[in-house]
Design a protein around this motif. Structure first.
Motif, PDB file in Angstrom:
ATOM      1  N   ALA A   1       0.828  -1.206   0.000  1.00  0.00           N
ATOM      2  CA  ALA A   1       0.000   0.000   0.000  1.00  0.00           C
ATOM      3  C   ALA A   1       0.866   1.262   0.000  1.00  0.00           C
ATOM      4  O   ALA A   1       0.492   2.294  -0.592  1.00  0.00           O
ATOM      5  CB  ALA A   1      -0.932  -0.013   1.198  1.00  0.00           C
ATOM      6  N   VAL A   2       2.004   1.208   0.654  1.00  0.00           N
ATOM      7  CA  VAL A   2       2.920   2.356   0.654  1.00  0.00           C
ATOM      8  C   VAL A   2       3.393   2.667  -0.757  1.00  0.00           C
ATOM      9  O   VAL A   2       3.395   3.828  -1.199  1.00  0.00           O
ATOM     10  CB  VAL A   2       4.109   2.077   1.590  1.00  0.00           C
ATOM     11  N   ASP A   3       3.822   1.665  -1.485  1.00  0.00           N
ATOM     12  CA  ASP A   3       4.310   1.891  -2.851  1.00  0.00           C
ATOM     13  C   ASP A   3       3.208   2.461  -3.750  1.00  0.00           C
ATOM     14  O   ASP A   3       3.452   3.355  -4.562  1.00  0.00           O
ATOM     15  CB  ASP A   3       4.830   0.578  -3.428  1.00  0.00           C
ATOM     16  N   VAL A   4       1.996   1.946  -3.598  1.00  0.00           N
ATOM     17  CA  VAL A   4       0.894   2.443  -4.416  1.00  0.00           C
ATOM     18  C   VAL A   4       0.575   3.901  -4.087  1.00  0.00           C
ATOM     19  O   VAL A   4       0.340   4.731  -4.971  1.00  0.00           O
ATOM     20  CB  VAL A   4      -0.345   1.552  -4.234  1.00  0.00           C
ATOM     21  N   LEU A   5       0.573   4.246  -2.820  1.00  0.00           N
ATOM     22  CA  LEU A   5       0.261   5.617  -2.413  1.00  0.00           C
ATOM     23  C   LEU A   5       1.342   6.595  -2.873  1.00  0.00           C
ATOM     24  O   LEU A   5       1.028   7.722  -3.287  1.00  0.00           O
ATOM     25  CB  LEU A   5       0.101   5.671  -0.896  1.00  0.00           C
ATOM     26  N   VAL A   6       2.598   6.198  -2.817  1.00  0.00           N
ATOM     27  CA  VAL A   6       3.684   7.078  -3.288  1.00  0.00           C
ATOM     28  C   VAL A   6       3.520   7.387  -4.765  1.00  0.00           C
ATOM     29  O   VAL A   6       3.669   8.531  -5.211  1.00  0.00           O
ATOM     30  CB  VAL A   6       5.045   6.418  -2.993  1.00  0.00           C
ATOM     31  N   ARG A   7       3.193   6.382  -5.538  1.00  0.00           N
ATOM     32  CA  ARG A   7       2.986   6.614  -6.971  1.00  0.00           C
ATOM     33  C   ARG A   7       1.750   7.487  -7.223  1.00  0.00           C
ATOM     34  O   ARG A   7       1.727   8.284  -8.159  1.00  0.00           O
ATOM     35  CB  ARG A   7       2.844   5.285  -7.695  1.00  0.00           C
ATOM     36  N   LYS A   8       0.744   7.336  -6.417  1.00  0.00           N
ATOM     37  CA  LYS A   8      -0.469   8.127  -6.579  1.00  0.00           C
ATOM     38  C   LYS A   8      -0.190   9.612  -6.332  1.00  0.00           C
ATOM     39  O   LYS A   8      -0.643  10.472  -7.103  1.00  0.00           O
ATOM     40  CB  LYS A   8      -1.534   7.624  -5.602  1.00  0.00           C
ATOM     41  N   VAL A   9       0.519   9.922  -5.270  1.00  0.00           N
ATOM     42  CA  VAL A   9       0.808  11.332  -4.954  1.00  0.00           C
ATOM     43  C   VAL A   9       1.780  11.928  -5.964  1.00  0.00           C
ATOM     44  O   VAL A   9       1.690  13.125  -6.289  1.00  0.00           O
ATOM     45  CB  VAL A   9       1.361  11.444  -3.520  1.00  0.00           C
ATOM     46  N   ALA A  10       2.716  11.147  -6.455  1.00  0.00           N
ATOM     47  CA  ALA A  10       3.692  11.657  -7.423  1.00  0.00           C
ATOM     48  C   ALA A  10       3.108  11.837  -8.811  1.00  0.00           C
ATOM     49  O   ALA A  10       3.747  12.473  -9.664  1.00  0.00           O
ATOM     50  CB  ALA A  10       4.892  10.717  -7.486  1.00  0.00           C
ATOM     51  N   ALA A  11       1.912  11.315  -9.058  1.00  0.00           N
ATOM     52  CA  ALA A  11       1.287  11.457 -10.366  1.00  0.00           C
ATOM     53  C   ALA A  11       0.866  12.906 -10.592  1.00  0.00           C
ATOM     54  O   ALA A  11       0.713  13.701  -9.664  1.00  0.00           O
ATOM     55  CB  ALA A  11       0.088  10.518 -10.478  1.00  0.00           C
ATOM     56  N   ASP A  12       0.675  13.255 -11.869  1.00  0.00           N
ATOM     57  CA  ASP A  12       0.317  14.633 -12.218  1.00  0.00           C
ATOM     58  C   ASP A  12      -1.022  15.053 -11.624  1.00  0.00           C
ATOM     59  O   ASP A  12      -1.235  16.233 -11.338  1.00  0.00           O
ATOM     60  CB  ASP A  12       0.268  14.774 -13.739  1.00  0.00           C
ATOM     61  N   GLU A  13      -1.894  14.112 -11.445  1.00  0.00           N
ATOM     62  CA  GLU A  13      -3.218  14.439 -10.915  1.00  0.00           C
ATOM     63  C   GLU A  13      -3.130  15.102  -9.541  1.00  0.00           C
ATOM     64  O   GLU A  13      -3.916  16.013  -9.225  1.00  0.00           O
ATOM     65  CB  GLU A  13      -4.063  13.164 -10.842  1.00  0.00           C
ATOM     66  N   VAL A  14      -2.187  14.654  -8.739  1.00  0.00           N
ATOM     67  CA  VAL A  14      -2.038  15.199  -7.384  1.00  0.00           C
ATOM     68  C   VAL A  14      -0.919  16.233  -7.308  1.00  0.00           C
ATOM     69  O   VAL A  14      -1.026  17.238  -6.599  1.00  0.00           O
ATOM     70  CB  VAL A  14      -1.787  14.056  -6.387  1.00  0.00           C
ATOM     71  N   SER A  15       0.178  16.013  -8.042  1.00  0.00           N
ATOM     72  CA  SER A  15       1.350  16.880  -7.899  1.00  0.00           C
ATOM     73  C   SER A  15       1.208  18.221  -8.629  1.00  0.00           C
ATOM     74  O   SER A  15       1.783  19.224  -8.186  1.00  0.00           O
ATOM     75  CB  SER A  15       2.586  16.149  -8.414  1.00  0.00           C
ATOM     76  N   ASP A  16       0.457  18.270  -9.721  1.00  0.00           N
ATOM     77  CA  ASP A  16       0.334  19.526 -10.476  1.00  0.00           C
ATOM     78  C   ASP A  16      -0.268  20.660  -9.647  1.00  0.00           C
ATOM     79  O   ASP A  16       0.267  21.787  -9.664  1.00  0.00           O
ATOM     80  CB  ASP A  16      -0.479  19.301 -11.747  1.00  0.00           C
ATOM     81  N   PRO A  17      -1.355  20.448  -8.932  1.00  0.00           N
ATOM     82  CA  PRO A  17      -1.876  21.544  -8.094  1.00  0.00           C
ATOM     83  C   PRO A  17      -0.881  22.008  -7.022  1.00  0.00           C
ATOM     84  O   PRO A  17      -0.800  23.204  -6.726  1.00  0.00           O
ATOM     85  CB  PRO A  17      -3.129  20.944  -7.465  1.00  0.00           C
TER      86      PRO A  17
ATOM     87  N   LEU B   1       1.484  17.023   2.486  1.00  0.00           N
ATOM     88  CA  LEU B   1       0.915  16.236   3.586  1.00  0.00           C
ATOM     89  C   LEU B   1      -0.609  16.263   3.559  1.00  0.00           C
ATOM     90  O   LEU B   1      -1.271  15.222   3.786  1.00  0.00           O
ATOM     91  CB  LEU B   1       1.436  16.771   4.912  1.00  0.00           C
ATOM     92  N   ASP B   2      -1.160  17.419   3.237  1.00  0.00           N
ATOM     93  CA  ASP B   2      -2.622  17.517   3.170  1.00  0.00           C
ATOM     94  C   ASP B   2      -3.197  16.755   1.980  1.00  0.00           C
ATOM     95  O   ASP B   2      -4.350  16.306   2.036  1.00  0.00           O
ATOM     96  CB  ASP B   2      -3.041  18.986   3.079  1.00  0.00           C
ATOM     97  N   ALA B   3      -2.407  16.599   0.904  1.00  0.00           N
ATOM     98  CA  ALA B   3      -2.905  15.881  -0.264  1.00  0.00           C
ATOM     99  C   ALA B   3      -2.746  14.377  -0.154  1.00  0.00           C
ATOM    100  O   ALA B   3      -3.367  13.621  -0.927  1.00  0.00           O
ATOM    101  CB  ALA B   3      -2.176  16.374  -1.510  1.00  0.00           C
ATOM    102  N   THR B   4      -1.959  13.898   0.789  1.00  0.00           N
ATOM    103  CA  THR B   4      -1.711  12.457   0.884  1.00  0.00           C
ATOM    104  C   THR B   4      -2.929  11.702   1.420  1.00  0.00           C
ATOM    105  O   THR B   4      -3.296  10.633   0.892  1.00  0.00           O
ATOM    106  CB  THR B   4      -0.501  12.208   1.796  1.00  0.00           C
ATOM    107  N   THR B   5      -3.570  12.229   2.435  1.00  0.00           N
ATOM    108  CA  THR B   5      -4.731  11.541   3.010  1.00  0.00           C
ATOM    109  C   THR B   5      -5.885  11.434   2.018  1.00  0.00           C
ATOM    110  O   THR B   5      -6.472  10.338   1.846  1.00  0.00           O
ATOM    111  CB  THR B   5      -5.186  12.258   4.287  1.00  0.00           C
ATOM    112  N   PRO B   6      -6.274  12.506   1.297  1.00  0.00           N
ATOM    113  CA  PRO B   6      -7.345  12.356   0.299  1.00  0.00           C
ATOM    114  C   PRO B   6      -6.967  11.380  -0.813  1.00  0.00           C
ATOM    115  O   PRO B   6      -7.836  10.670  -1.338  1.00  0.00           O
ATOM    116  CB  PRO B   6      -7.518  13.775  -0.242  1.00  0.00           C
ATOM    117  N   ALA B   7      -5.657  11.361  -1.194  1.00  0.00           N
ATOM    118  CA  ALA B   7      -5.244  10.427  -2.242  1.00  0.00           C
ATOM    119  C   ALA B   7      -5.427   8.988  -1.788  1.00  0.00           C
ATOM    120  O   ALA B   7      -5.873   8.121  -2.556  1.00  0.00           O
ATOM    121  CB  ALA B   7      -3.787  10.689  -2.610  1.00  0.00           C
ATOM    122  N   LEU B   8      -5.106   8.698  -0.530  1.00  0.00           N
ATOM    123  CA  LEU B   8      -5.297   7.339  -0.018  1.00  0.00           C
ATOM    124  C   LEU B   8      -6.777   6.973   0.049  1.00  0.00           C
ATOM    125  O   LEU B   8      -7.166   5.835  -0.299  1.00  0.00           O
ATOM    126  CB  LEU B   8      -4.659   7.221   1.358  1.00  0.00           C
TER     127      LEU B   8
END
Length: 283
Positions: A70-86, A129-136
């Motif tokens: 789950a850690v690896d999946v969440l790291v990739r999710k936050v690093a994606a453009d969908e989350v990182s661009d904003p 940090l604030d974007a990590t919880t909604p991404a999970l």
């Protein structure tokens, strides 16, 4: 050029070293002042197992063993453009990085932020940090996971005071200093070789000049060549040289005249004698 010759050239041209190293020091100081420092801060979170696994009175930290995927999946999710661009648009001068903590065996995620100021660094870390919880939550909601089976996050640590990072500044200063020292050494060697070559040419010319001055045959040959190569100019009419030349030629002509006169007298005497011999029979 071997090492001994190189060291000798540096010793002979020490003034080049002094000037070059002084200029290098000035350039390094300017680079140190021009390159700005940056600030870094970090935060770390841990994934916790769902309530269905822990129970109402269980300890979630005893069930962290199966959350590495789950850690690896969440790291990739936050690093994606969908989350990182904003996050990047909100912090244009800052950078962030999210990765799993490989130094720990637990499901821990590290958020690293870097910015030009302390406030900017803390802002980018807080935004990630604030974007990590909604991404999970979005990852699990899309899979229709029941609320009791959701994996949650817990913040372990957040830096309150960013640290100064002078890595870029030190790299720039060391780069300028290294290039300056190398160029100074090469310049000293080149200057030494040029000056030695010029000194050798001057010594060769001086030796050649001394040899010509000490060789009388060579000097007489050179003088003869100079005399033969410069013909005497004809004296101008009416000049003193012309008068002296004419005066000198006149005695030669006068000396030649008596011989011709004597010859004429001899011929005349012979003629008179022959005439007298022819007249004797008539007496």
């Amino acid at each position: 050029m071997n090492l001994r010759d190189f060291v000798g050239s540096l010793a002979r041209r020490w003034w080049v070293l002094v000037i070059g190293l002084a200029l290098t020091a000035v350039a390094a100081v300017n680079v140190y002042q021009l390159v700005p420092v940056s600030y870094t801060a970090s935060a770390s979170v841990v994934l916790l197992p769902p309530k269905t696994l822990v129970g109402d009175v269980g300890n979630p930290f005893l069930y962290l063993g199966g959350l590495s995927q789950a850690v690896d999946v969440l790291v990739r999710k936050v690093a994606a453009d969908e989350v990182s661009d904003p996050i990047e648009r909100a912090n244009p001068d800052s950078e962030f990085e999210i990765y799993s903590d490989t130094s720990s065996s637990g499901p821990i995620i590290v958020i690293f932020g870097q910015g030009p100021t302390k406030a900017a660094t803390l802002d980018v870390v807080r935004d990630v940090l604030d974007a990590t919880t909604p991404a999970l939550q979005d990852m699990q909601t899309n899979l229709a996971v029941s609320p009791d089976s959701l994996i949650t996050l817990d913040t372990l640590a957040v830096d309150k005071k960013p640290e100064i990072d002078q890595k870029n500044r030190l790299q720039a200063v060391l780069g300028v200093a290294g290039v300056g020292v190398v160029l100074t050494l090469l310049l000293a060697a080149v200057v030494d070789s040029l000056l030695l070559a010029r000194r050798a040419r001057r010594a060769a010319k001086a030796e050649q000049h001394d040899a010509e001055q000490n060789d009388p045959e060579q000097r007489s040959a050179d003088q003869d060549d100079a005399d033969q190569g410069t013909p005497a100019a004809d004296p101008a009419p009416g000049s003193s040289d012309a008068g002296s030349s004419d005066a000198g030629s006149e005695p030669k002509a006068n000396k030649a005249r008596p011989s011709s006169a004597r010859g004429s007298r001899t011929r005349l005497t012979g003629a008179v004698g022959s005439a007298s011999k022819q007249r004797k029979p008539y007496r």
